[in-house]
Motif scaffolding. Structure first.
Motif, mmCIF file in Angstrom:
data_model
loop_
_atom_site.group_PDB
_atom_site.id
_atom_site.type_symbol
_atom_site.label_atom_id
_atom_site.label_comp_id
_atom_site.label_asym_id
_atom_site.label_seq_id
_atom_site.Cartn_x
_atom_site.Cartn_y
_atom_site.Cartn_z
ATOM 1 N N GLY A 211 -12.328 -21.014 24.697
ATOM 2 C CA GLY A 211 -11.016 -20.950 23.688
ATOM 3 C C GLY A 211 -10.539 -22.220 23.232
ATOM 4 N N ALA A 212 -9.290 -22.341 22.448
ATOM 5 C CA ALA A 212 -9.049 -23.464 21.857
ATOM 6 C C ALA A 212 -7.773 -23.813 22.732
ATOM 7 N N ASP A 213 -7.580 -25.179 22.745
ATOM 8 C CA ASP A 213 -6.044 -25.634 23.247
ATOM 9 C C ASP A 213 -5.385 -25.821 21.818
ATOM 10 N N PRO A 214 -3.951 -25.205 21.882
ATOM 11 C CA PRO A 214 -3.154 -25.298 20.718
ATOM 12 C C PRO A 214 -3.272 -26.588 20.017
ATOM 13 N N GLU A 215 -3.434 -27.886 20.624
ATOM 14 C CA GLU A 215 -3.356 -29.056 20.071
ATOM 15 C C GLU A 215 -4.472 -29.237 19.012
ATOM 16 N N GLU A 216 -5.696 -28.531 19.171
ATOM 17 C CA GLU A 216 -6.866 -28.762 18.176
ATOM 18 C C GLU A 216 -6.774 -28.061 17.100
ATOM 19 N N VAL A 217 -5.954 -26.823 17.242
ATOM 20 C CA VAL A 217 -5.710 -25.983 15.963
ATOM 21 C C VAL A 217 -4.745 -26.446 15.181
ATOM 22 N N ALA A 218 -3.508 -27.194 16.101
ATOM 23 C CA ALA A 218 -2.612 -27.943 15.320
ATOM 24 C C ALA A 218 -2.867 -28.748 14.339
ATOM 25 N N ARG A 219 -4.036 -29.581 14.661
ATOM 26 C CA ARG A 219 -4.655 -30.904 13.800
ATOM 27 C C ARG A 219 -5.121 -29.940 12.370
ATOM 28 N N SER A 220 -5.649 -28.683 12.405
ATOM 29 C CA SER A 220 -5.907 -28.198 11.224
ATOM 30 C C SER A 220 -4.483 -27.561 10.377
ATOM 31 N N VAL A 221 -3.862 -27.182 11.158
ATOM 32 C CA VAL A 221 -2.118 -26.907 10.433
ATOM 33 C C VAL A 221 -1.924 -28.236 9.629
ATOM 34 N N LEU A 222 -1.853 -29.360 10.258
ATOM 35 C CA LEU A 222 -1.476 -30.560 9.694
ATOM 36 C C LEU A 222 -2.071 -30.793 8.659
ATOM 37 N N PHE A 223 -3.704 -30.564 8.690
ATOM 38 C CA PHE A 223 -4.297 -31.058 7.785
ATOM 39 C C PHE A 223 -4.178 -30.128 6.311
ATOM 40 N N LEU A 224 -3.811 -28.854 6.672
ATOM 41 C CA LEU A 224 -3.602 -27.637 5.596
ATOM 42 C C LEU A 224 -2.041 -28.407 4.860
ATOM 43 N N ALA A 225 -0.998 -28.781 5.560
ATOM 44 C CA ALA A 225 0.112 -29.077 5.474
ATOM 45 C C ALA A 225 0.392 -30.540 4.757
ATOM 46 N N SER A 226 -0.629 -31.135 4.669
ATOM 47 C CA SER A 226 -0.476 -32.580 4.179
ATOM 48 C C SER A 226 -1.285 -32.731 2.852
ATOM 49 N N GLU A 227 -1.221 -33.799 2.218
ATOM 50 C CA GLU A 227 -1.938 -34.031 1.126
ATOM 51 C C GLU A 227 -3.313 -34.292 0.956
ATOM 52 N N ASP A 228 -3.741 -34.202 2.398
ATOM 53 C CA ASP A 228 -5.487 -34.211 2.298
ATOM 54 C C ASP A 228 -5.875 -32.919 1.809
ATOM 55 N N ALA A 229 -5.174 -31.920 1.795
ATOM 56 C CA ALA A 229 -5.442 -30.529 1.188
ATOM 57 C C ALA A 229 -4.953 -30.333 0.000
ATOM 58 N N SER A 230 -4.574 -31.299 -0.960
ATOM 59 C CA SER A 230 -4.001 -31.164 -2.202
ATOM 60 C C SER A 230 -4.656 -30.303 -3.060
ATOM 61 N N PHE A 231 -5.904 -30.001 -3.062
ATOM 62 C CA PHE A 231 -6.547 -28.997 -4.031
ATOM 63 C C PHE A 231 -6.797 -27.814 -3.400
ATOM 64 N N MET A 232 -6.169 -27.407 -2.174
ATOM 65 C CA MET A 232 -6.482 -26.058 -1.668
ATOM 66 C C MET A 232 -5.081 -25.211 -1.851
ATOM 67 N N THR A 233 -5.457 -24.252 -2.253
ATOM 68 C CA THR A 233 -4.282 -22.982 -2.078
ATOM 69 C C THR A 233 -4.781 -21.708 -2.006
ATOM 70 N N GLY A 234 -4.098 -20.758 -1.350
ATOM 71 C CA GLY A 234 -4.740 -19.396 -1.303
ATOM 72 C C GLY A 234 -5.796 -19.150 -0.385
ATOM 73 N N HIS A 235 -5.979 -20.273 0.449
ATOM 74 C CA HIS A 235 -7.087 -20.214 1.264
ATOM 75 C C HIS A 235 -6.735 -20.017 2.939
ATOM 76 N N ALA A 236 -7.645 -19.128 3.520
ATOM 77 C CA ALA A 236 -7.333 -18.461 4.849
ATOM 78 C C ALA A 236 -8.437 -19.365 5.525
ATOM 79 N N MET A 237 -7.957 -20.394 6.345
ATOM 80 C CA MET A 237 -8.908 -21.178 6.947
ATOM 81 C C MET A 237 -9.014 -20.789 8.509
ATOM 82 N N VAL A 238 -10.279 -20.405 8.833
ATOM 83 C CA VAL A 238 -10.692 -19.982 10.313
ATOM 84 C C VAL A 238 -11.036 -21.292 11.166
ATOM 85 N N VAL A 239 -10.312 -21.259 12.587
ATOM 86 C CA VAL A 239 -10.548 -22.287 13.251
ATOM 87 C C VAL A 239 -10.725 -21.516 14.666
ATOM 88 N N ASP A 240 -12.057 -21.369 15.001
ATOM 89 C CA ASP A 240 -12.269 -20.241 16.105
ATOM 90 C C ASP A 240 -13.626 -20.391 16.821
#
Ligand SMILES: NC(=O)c1ccc[n+]([C@@H]2O[C@H](COP(=O)([O-])OP(=O)(O)OC[C@H]3O[C@@H](n4cnc5c(N)ncnc54)[C@H](O)[C@@H]3O)[C@@H](O)[C@H]2O)c1
Length: 266
Positions: A211-240
Motif C-alpha cells: 500500500g501507499a504511505d499518504p506522503e507519497e500520494v500527497a506529492r501527486s496532490v501537490l503536483f496537481l495543485a501546482s503550476e507544474d500541472a498548468s495544462f491539466m484540467t478535468g483529469h482523474a489521476m490514479v496513484v495506485d
C-alpha cells in the motif's frame, strides 16, 4: 531542499487533520503555503505541522452546506483569498450489498463524499472567479474506476465526484480555474486501519506489492495543485501501485507450465 511552489498561496483543505489531508498540509507548508483546514476534529494537528503559524483550523462538517459556506468565508476573511481548494475529507462505508445497505447510511455517504463537493465548489468557484484564477483538487479513489465488492455507496460517491469534477472543469476552464482529481489506491491511514488481516491480502494484490504511505500520494496532490500541472484540467489521476492496470486475470506466468511457455529454453 524543498521546492517553493506555494509561496504566498492560500490552500483550503478539507479532512486535513488525518491521513492524506494531513500529509498534504505538511507538504504545502513546507513549500511556502498557508493552509486553512476544515475538519470534524482538530486532533491537535496544528502542533505537528511544521510552521504552526501557517496552519489554521475550522471545525465543520463537509456534509452540511452551511458549514462549507461558513468555512470558506472564514478562510477568505482571515487570509484575504482562496488560491487552492483540496477536498480530501470522506467517509468509508461499512461493507454491504445494496439490499442490506442501511438507507440513511447510503444517503449519508453520498452526501458526505459527493454532495460536499457541490457545497464547497458553489462558494469557492465564485471567489476564484473574482480573483481571476484558482485550482481545485478533489479526492476520488480507485473505487471510482470499477465496481468493488461490498462498497456500493462509497464507489458510487467517488465515481459521481469524478464526473462532477469533469463538468466543473470544462465549465470553468476559461475562468482560469483548473479542476482535477487524485485517485489513490490503498493507503495505510486511519480509514483503512480497521482492515486487520485483510490489509495483507489487499497489499499482495497490488502489482507493486504494498500500500501507499499518504506522503507519497500527497506529492501527486501537490503536483496537481501546482503550476507544474498548468495544462491539466478535468483529469482523474490514479496513484495506485498498478492496481487499476491489472485486469483481474490470474498470473499466467505462474500458472502455465514452463514447457508450454514460448520463452522456455527447454
Ligand atoms: N485510505 C485509503 O486507502 C484510500 C484509498 C482511496 C481513496 N481514499 C480517499 O482519500 C481521502 C483521505 O482518506 P484517508 O485515508 O486519509 O482517511 P482518514 O480517515 O485518515 O482522513 C479523513 C479525514 O476526513 C475527515 N472527515 C471525515 N468526514 C468528514 C466530514 N463530514 N466533515 C469534515 N471532515 C470529515 C476526518 O475527520 C479525517 O480527518 C478520502 O477522500 C478517501 O476516500 C483513501
Amino acid at each position: 531542499m524543498p521546492a517553493h511552489r506555494f509561496e504566498g498561496k492560500t490552500i483550503f483543505v478539507t479532512g486535513g487533520t488525518s491521513g492524506l489531508g494531513r500529509a498534504s498540509c505538511a507538504q504545502f507548508i513546507e513549500e511556502g503555503g498557508e493552509v486553512f483546514i476544515m475538519d470534524l476534529e482538530e486532533r491537535s494537528v496544528l502542533q505537528h505541522l511544521g510552521d504552526k503559524l501557517k496552519a489554521h483550523f475550522y471545525q465543520g462538517d463537509v456534509g452540511k452546506p452551511e458549514d462549507c459556506e461558513a468555512a470558506i468565508n472564514a478562510c477568505v476573511e482571515k487570509l484575504g483569498k482562496l488560491d487552492i481548494l483540496f477536498h480530501c475529507a470522506a467517509q468509508l462505508s461499512p461493507m454491504s450489498t445494496v439490499p442490506n445497505h442501511d438507507l440513511a447510511l447510503f444517503q449519508q455517504i453520498i452526501n458526505t463524499n459527493l454532495c460536499s463537493l457541490f457545497y464547497l465548489a458553489r462558494i469557492a468557484i465564485p471567489q476564484m472567479q473574482k480573483q481571476g484564477k484558482g485550482v481545485i483538487v478533489v479526492t476520488g479513489s480507485t473505487s471510482a474506476m470499477a465496481g468493488e465488492h461490498g462498497l456500493p455507496s462509497y464507489s458510487a460517491s467517488k465515481a459521481g465526484m469524478i464526473n462532477l469534477m469533469r463538468s466543473m472543469a470544462i465549465d470553468h476552464a476559461q475562468d482560469n480555474i483548473r479542476i482535477n482529481a487524485i485517485c489513490p489506491g490503498y493507503m495505510r491511514t486511519a480509514m483503512t486501519a480497521g482492515l486487520g488481516e485483510l490489509a495483507k491480502v489487499v497489499e499482495d494484490s497490488i502489482p507493486q506489492g504494498r500500500g501507499a504511505d499518504p506522503e507519497e500520494v500527497a506529492r501527486s496532490v501537490l503536483f496537481l495543485a501546482s503550476e507544474d500541472a498548468s495544462f491539466m484540467t478535468g483529469h482523474a489521476m490514479v496513484v495506485d501501485g498498478g492496481w487499476c492496470a491489472h485486469s483481474g486475470a490470474p498470473d499466467f506466468l505462474k500458472l502455465v507450465p514452463q514447457q508450454f511457455r514460448p520463452d522456455s529454453t527447454t
